[in-house]
Motif scaffolding. Structure first.
Motif, short mmCIF file in Angstrom:
data_model
loop_
_atom_site.label_atom_id
_atom_site.label_comp_id
_atom_site.label_asym_id
_atom_site.label_seq_id
_atom_site.Cartn_x
_atom_site.Cartn_y
_atom_site.Cartn_z
N GLU A 9 5.26 -0.15 21.02
CA GLU A 9 4.04 0.38 21.61
C GLU A 9 3.96 1.78 20.58
OE1 GLU A 9 1.87 -0.05 23.23
OE2 GLU A 9 0.79 1.78 23.92
N LEU A 10 4.99 2.26 20.24
CA LEU A 10 5.05 3.65 19.20
C LEU A 10 4.59 3.25 18.08
CD1 LEU A 10 7.74 4.54 17.39
CD2 LEU A 10 8.71 4.37 19.63
N LEU A 11 4.64 1.85 17.65
CA LEU A 11 4.08 1.60 16.22
C LEU A 11 2.53 1.35 16.26
CD1 LEU A 11 6.83 -0.94 14.78
CD2 LEU A 11 6.03 1.38 13.92
N ARG A 12 2.02 0.99 17.81
CA ARG A 12 0.68 0.93 17.59
C ARG A 12 0.02 2.11 17.90
NH1 ARG A 12 -3.16 0.26 21.24
NH2 ARG A 12 -2.17 1.69 22.56
N ASP A 13 0.69 3.06 18.56
CA ASP A 13 -0.02 4.49 19.12
C ASP A 13 0.57 5.60 18.44
OD1 ASP A 13 0.04 5.94 22.32
OD2 ASP A 13 -1.36 6.11 20.54
N THR A 15 5.80 13.16 4.45
CA THR A 15 5.87 14.55 4.26
C THR A 15 4.89 15.43 5.18
OG1 THR A 15 4.26 14.48 2.46
CG2 THR A 15 6.55 14.22 1.91
N LYS A 16 4.12 14.51 5.60
CA LYS A 16 2.99 15.15 6.58
C LYS A 16 3.84 15.06 8.08
CE LYS A 16 -0.44 12.91 4.50
NZ LYS A 16 -1.68 12.24 4.72
N ALA A 17 3.04 14.81 9.01
CA ALA A 17 3.61 14.86 10.28
C ALA A 17 4.42 13.49 10.40
CB ALA A 17 2.35 14.76 11.24
N PRO A 18 5.40 13.17 11.26
CA PRO A 18 6.08 12.03 11.29
C PRO A 18 5.26 10.94 11.85
CG PRO A 18 6.79 13.50 12.83
CD PRO A 18 6.05 14.24 12.14
N ARG A 19 4.23 10.41 11.15
CA ARG A 19 3.63 9.40 11.83
C ARG A 19 4.26 7.78 11.52
NH1 ARG A 19 -2.03 8.78 9.81
NH2 ARG A 19 -2.37 7.86 11.99
N GLY A 20 4.26 7.02 12.58
CA GLY A 20 4.96 5.84 12.42
C GLY A 20 3.95 5.15 11.29
N ILE A 21 4.95 4.50 10.32
CA ILE A 21 4.22 3.64 9.41
C ILE A 21 4.96 2.28 9.28
CG2 ILE A 21 3.85 3.48 7.00
CD1 ILE A 21 3.88 6.48 6.84
N CYS A 22 4.12 1.59 9.01
CA CYS A 22 4.43 0.27 8.96
C CYS A 22 4.97 -0.49 7.71
CB CYS A 22 3.47 -0.81 9.56
SG CYS A 22 3.91 -2.59 9.51
N GLN A 23 6.21 -0.65 7.39
CA GLN A 23 6.76 -1.11 5.99
C GLN A 23 7.17 -2.45 6.35
OE1 GLN A 23 9.75 1.71 5.21
NE2 GLN A 23 8.40 3.41 5.19
N THR A 24 7.11 -3.35 5.16
CA THR A 24 7.63 -4.46 5.22
C THR A 24 9.16 -4.45 4.82
OG1 THR A 24 7.24 -4.50 2.86
CG2 THR A 24 5.88 -5.93 4.45
#
Lengths: 428, 430
Positions: free
Chosen positions: B222-226, A134-143
């Motif tokens: 890379e975009l997952l890293r940065d 809901t914040k900025a679209p940050r990449g998040i790692c999910q399983t």
């Protein structure tokens, strides 16, 4: 020493070739930096920092703003058990080794809350990820679906963990512990140092990104389909009519060639010259056995001569066209229509390879072809510049010899070998 | 003027807003282009519309790498560039070249130029493809990019060379050696990069949301890293999507625009027929084009002389032979048969270079996808095929190089043979 204008032209060509090579190298270096970094250990975005030990509370607060789901808790439970087992194993080892007894009892208690931290990597605080989405679209790692992957993870994880721990101990504090000023040594449970090799197949691209990417490919597909749709017929005729009117209104008799087209024509004629030469060599080398073959040979040679004449004529036409104006300043003719744009299908184009070896072969061949075409071009340039110099100096004898030798090596052996010149002294 | 209804430009059958909508879509697709009002003013050749259109054409025509540098040079430089670039593309109307360089006039001519560019080819697609966000690890298999590399450096080096510099042949040898070394480094770097990419693809198997791709590319990993890079990439993607949507809308409404452009063209004063086009006297800094032309001309002439030298004695011998035989009827039919066969062969030979390019060759950058199982057959170009094509090209080029070197050897042997008192020993082998 070479004459001034010859020097200028040669230097321009060679420096151009060197710069082109340097440009490729720069681009490669950029990509190499990225790839090397990816294959070392790094942190996927959004995961809790893998520092599991000191200040686990403060870290935990940042990490899990929401409550994990029951499934996640179960997972945590199982993984915690695995970790405890791993710690026990390591206890045994470290007792035999460094003997840091004091922190060890603490390590048991540290492990549990600590493992929730690295486990956030695996069991995503789905809650955590929702919150940050809901914040900025940050990449998040999910399983992936934990149920599916989980039975495999469990036996693996302990093995992974111990090997990682060993590795992290032997390689020093390094990766997982960079923020920790006072990291407890040896008893440190595994910093969850992420390496692509071990955890790569758990990655998943963020949802916002996936959505944008699929929309992107959909729209590109739409672009190519609207071009070929029937309703474009009326538009195409309207465009053609407009171009026609422009041509007529400008007062010129025929369409002017663009610079790119002219260059393409010249290259075509170059190819023609090469093919005609090959054919001529075949004919000249063949020994005719009967009069029919002699006739064939003769007619072919004369036909080739006529074709060369046509090519020369076409070339002179192009020259006349070009007289209307020189090539504009600093404008590479191909800059306006680089390749890949003639292809009407703007959809995804894939290059499928099956092994590293194959990919390397392909890339090496690619570069070899580029290098060979550059070499052929440079060979022609050198021939055009240097051969006249040698023939001009021929009658003078001695002063021309070093030049002859250098020119021979450059032109005939690509600078790799040299001829020998002996002075022929008359004996006696 | 402001109160004039847009309906004046209304073409029959179109809604009153359809043309401005089409133009607005075009502007959005061109990324921040001028407003429909500017276009309308340009039809009447209003001077206030000119600067916006000069800037638009400048942006459209300049290659992305140089746009920033040139933009800082000021409006006159932009005007000159636009004129030169349009000439380069073959723009037919001479009125453009006569526009003043301060960029204050000529909006109607510029509007016509823009429409001409749009009509000639897929300009929008080309512009979008130029700045297309590449999510995969890309590799090109055609050679077009080689020309781009060579062309990119063409303008500058000649500038650095002083006019009266004399160069020793040893400097030339040194430069050639340096070039060889650079290629070798390039190859080894490339091999390393391929190995690394292959590993990244291998380790991220099964991750991609698109089943057909199967694994992540280095760019995506890379975009997952940065996170910053990821944000930027996402922004770029969203901007591109917006432009693509605008382009799709434009496609739907184009027809109205072309009908309107017809009226614009009609409102131009007619060109005096036969007016000589003014050549542009620009200083020639790079002579790559004429040099290429010169090389080809020289080759063709040399070839013609060789063919003459080969054909003449054969013709003489043939004439001598034929005298006794021309009476024989069977002979003349054979002669005609041979003639026909030769003509067919030569026509086929000409087809080899007349064909516009090699249609089968795939162009442009391809996304690398690792696929061992062969499940993706039909979806893309196979590396094995590309390798085959490249090997045959390599063989052709090697033959060409050997042939050139052989020519040189003969020529030099001939030249050196005129020197007396020296023994010339060519290097062994080969």
């Amino acid at each position: 020493m070479l004459p001034a204008d010859c020097s200028r032209r040669l230097l321009a060509e060679l420096r151009g070739a060197l710069d082109a090579c340097a440009e490729r190298q720069r681009q490669l270096e950029r990509s190499l930096r990225v790839s090397r970094r990816l294959l070392r250990a790094w942190e996927p975005v959004g995961s809790p920092t893998a520092e599991p030990t000191l200040g686990p509370d403060t870290q935990k607060e940042e990490l899990s703003p929401g409550t994990p789901s029951p499934q996640d808790l179960k997972e945590l439970e199982l993984l915690t058990q695995a970790l405890e087992k791993a710690v026990r194993v390591r206890k045994g080892i470290s007792k035999a080794g460094a003997g840091n007894k004091a922190p060890l009892p603490k390590s048991g208690s540290i492990v549990t809350p600590a493992t929730t931290a690295p486990l956030q990597l695996r069991a995503p605080g789905r809650a955590g990820s929702h919150a940050s989405e809901t914040k900025a679209p940050r990449g998040i790692c999910q399983t992936k679906a934990p149920a599916k992957g989980h039975p495999q993870h469990k036996p693996l994880s302990s093995g992974d963990r111990t090997s990682q721990e060993r590795a992290s101990r032997t390689t020093g504090p390094g990766l997982g512990l960079r923020d920790q000023a006072t990291a407890p040594p040896a008893a440190q449970p595994a910093p969850e140092a992420f390496t692509l090799k071990e955890k790569g197949n758990l990655l998943q691209l963020p949802a916002a990104f996936r959505k944008a990417a699929s929309q992107n490919s959909r729209l590109w597909a739409q672009m190519s389909s609207t071009e070929t749709s029937d309703s474009a017929g009326a538009t195409a005729t309207a465009k053609a009519q407009f171009l026609q009117k422009m041509q007529v209104a400008s007062g010129l008799c025929g369409p002017r060639l663009s610079a790119a087209e002219m260059e393409a024509e010249v290259r075509r004629l170059q190819k023609a010259c090469w093919l005609l030469r090959l054919r001529m060599q075949e004919e000249v080398a063949a020994a005719p056995t009967d009069w029919k073959q002699e006739l064939r040979c003769l007619l072919t040679l004369e036909g080739l001569q006529a074709m060369v004449g046509q090519c020369l004529h076409r070339l002179q036409e192009l020259q006349a066209e070009q007289q209307l104006g020189p090539w504009p300043v600093g404008l590479p003719p191909r800059s306006l229509s680089p390749c890949g744009e003639e292809d009407p299908s703007w959809g995804p184009r894939l290059l499928l390879y099956s092994s590293t070896q194959e990919l390397q072969t392909l890339a090496a061949l690619r570069l070899r072809v580029a290098m060979l075409s550059q070499q052929v071009h440079l060979e022609k340039v050198l021939m055009a510049e240097l051969l006249p110099l040698v023939s001009a100096r021929g009658p003078q004898g001695l002063p021309g010899l070093p030049l002859c030798r250098a020119v021979h090596s450059l032109l005939c052996d690509a600078g790799e070998r040299f001829p020998t010149i002996l002075r022929d002294e008359p004996t006696g | 003027m402001g109160r004039r209804r847009r309906g004046v430009d209304r073409t029959p059958g179109a809604g009153s807003g359809a043309l401005p909508e089409a133009i607005a879509a075009l502007s959005r697709a061109l990324s921040a282009g001028p407003s429909p009002e500017t276009f309308r003013r340009a039809k009447f050749d209003r001077p206030e519309a000119a600067p916006a259109l000069w800037q638009l054409l400048f942006r459209v025509l300049s290659p992305t790498t140089q746009a920033g540098a040139k933009a800082s040079q000021g409006p006159e430089a932009q005007v000159r560039f636009v004129k030169a670039a349009l000439r380069c593309q073959g723009y037919p109307r001479p009125a453009l070249a006569q526009l003043p360089e301060d960029g204050s006039q000529g909006s109607r001519e510029l509007l016509l130029a823009l429409a001409w560019l749009l009509a000639r080819g897929p300009l929008l697609e080309q512009l979008l493809a130029r700045t297309r966000v590449r999510l995969g690890d890309e590799m090109t298999v055609c050679e077009c990019e080689d020309v781009a590399y060579d062309g990119a450096s063409v303008g500058l080096p000649a500038l650095c060379v002083e006019p009266n510099l004399h160069v020793d042949i040893r400097h030339v040898q040194w430069l050639m050696g340096k070039l060889r070394l650079r290629w070798r480094n390039l190859v080894s770097s490339q091999q390393e990069q391929c190995a690394l990419l292959s590993k990244v693809h291998l380790y991220t198997r099964g991750c991609h949301s698109e089943r057909s791709l199967g694994h992540l590319s280095a760019t995506e990993t890379e975009l997952l890293r940065d996170p910053d890079g990821s944000r930027q990439l996402l922004q770029a993607l969203e901007q591109e999507n917006a432009r693509l949507e605008a382009a799709v809308q434009w496609r739907r409404r184009e027809l109205i625009f072309w009908q309107w452009m017809d009226t614009v063209l009609d409102s131009c004063p007619t060109q005096a027929p036969g007016a000589a086009p003014q050549p542009m006297f620009l200083p020639r800094i790079t002579d790559r084009g004429p040099r290429q032309w010169g090389l080809v001309a020289g080759e063709l002439q040399a070839l013609q002389e060789q063919l003459q030298a080969a054909a003449r004695p054969r013709r003489a011998a043939w004439e001598a032979q034929v005298r006794g035989r021309s009476q024989d009827p069977a002979w003349s039919t054979t002669w005609r048969a041979v003639r026909q066969a030769v003509d067919l062969e030569l026509v086929a030979l000409q087809g080899a270079w007349d064909r516009s390019g090699t249609p089968a060759q795939p162009h442009g950058p391809h996304r690398l996808v690792r696929s061992e199982s062969g499940a993706l057959a039909g979806r893309g170009l196979w590396a094995a095929e590309a390798i085959r094509a490249l090997r045959s090209k390599e063989a052709c080029l090697e033959v060409a190089l050997r042939q050139l070197q052989g020519q040189c050897r003969q020529e030099l042997a001939r030249l050196v043979g005129t020197l007396s008192g020296f023994i010339w020993i060519p290097p062994p082998g080969r």
